[in-house]
Scaffold this active site. Structure first.
Site, mmCIF file in Angstrom:
data_model
loop_
_atom_site.group_PDB
_atom_site.id
_atom_site.type_symbol
_atom_site.label_atom_id
_atom_site.label_comp_id
_atom_site.label_asym_id
_atom_site.label_seq_id
_atom_site.Cartn_x
_atom_site.Cartn_y
_atom_site.Cartn_z
ATOM 1 C CB VAL A 1 -14.422 0.102 -14.832
ATOM 2 C CG1 VAL A 1 -13.367 1.015 -15.439
ATOM 3 C CG2 VAL A 1 -13.789 -0.760 -13.731
ATOM 4 N N PRO A 2 -16.548 3.062 -14.912
ATOM 5 C CG PRO A 2 -16.616 5.128 -13.829
ATOM 6 C CD PRO A 2 -16.041 3.737 -13.718
ATOM 7 C CB CYS A 3 -15.926 2.976 -20.141
ATOM 8 S SG CYS A 3 -17.034 1.585 -20.301
ATOM 9 C CG HIS A 4 -21.389 5.057 -17.969
ATOM 10 N ND1 HIS A 4 -20.877 4.090 -17.117
ATOM 11 C CD2 HIS A 4 -21.945 6.006 -17.193
ATOM 12 C CE1 HIS A 4 -21.132 4.456 -15.869
ATOM 13 N NE2 HIS A 4 -21.781 5.621 -15.883
#
Length: 182
Positions: free
Chosen positions: A140-143
């Site tokens: 879950v690409p919070c980056h």
């Protein structure tokens, strides 16, 4: 939210190249991706908080499909994940995490962008808090969320990990011919 019923959480340590991180899953799906090069204690603290009565069981086989997809991503041959997740959050957190999954590979959005996307434009700080609570880093690409001014901001996995992920995706954008769009 979770019940206090005892549950088994399967875990493994994924090591690929200079990446080392812990993964955990329930029988329903991936529930945790740890920070880069952090000790097992990080996973233990997380499970104690979110699954207080769980039993941690090391089982690389149970996490093989998750580890494979994350390894493919780190190696640059995967842009999207096709795995089940088992994460729990408030409706607001789930809306934020779903919005994160819509950020295309190699692109970034600001916290304000996410707040607008979930139709809560005044909730920028709450969006940041929800992003910080994301239990499944990378997948879950919070980056991909940065400050409005383009600066890298806080990241549960640390700014070194965030930088590496953004650099990995930037390099992947330049080698589209060898990327698989799984």
């Amino acid at each position: 939210m979770r019940t206090n019923k005892s549950q088994t959480i399967f875990w493994t340590k994924l090591v690929t190249g200079e990446w080392s991180l812990f993964l955990a899953a329930t029988t329903k799906g991936l529930c945790y991706v740890g920070s880069l090069n952090k000790p097992f204690d990080e996973l233990v603290a997380w499970t104690n908080k979110h699954f207080p009565n769980c039993t941690l069981v090391e089982d690389a086989g149970a996490l093989e499909s998750y580890a494979t997809q994350i390894t493919e991503y780190i190696e640059g041959s995967r842009k999207q994940f096709t795995m089940p997740f088992d994460y729990q959050g408030t409706p607001f957190q789930l809306a934020v995490w779903d919005a994160l999954c819509e950020i295309p590979y190699g692109e970034t959005k600001s916290y304000s962008d996410i707040a607008q996307q979930i139709q809560k434009p005044a909730a920028v700080r709450a969006v940041g808090t929800a992003i910080g609570a994301n239990p499944v880093l990378i997948t879950v690409p919070c980056h991909r969320v940065i400050g409005k001014n383009g600066a890298l901001t806080g990241y549960r996995g640390g700014l070194e990990m965030k930088t590496k992920l953004l650099e990995l995706e930037s390099a992947g954008q330049h080698t589209k011919g060898r990327m698989q769009n799984a």
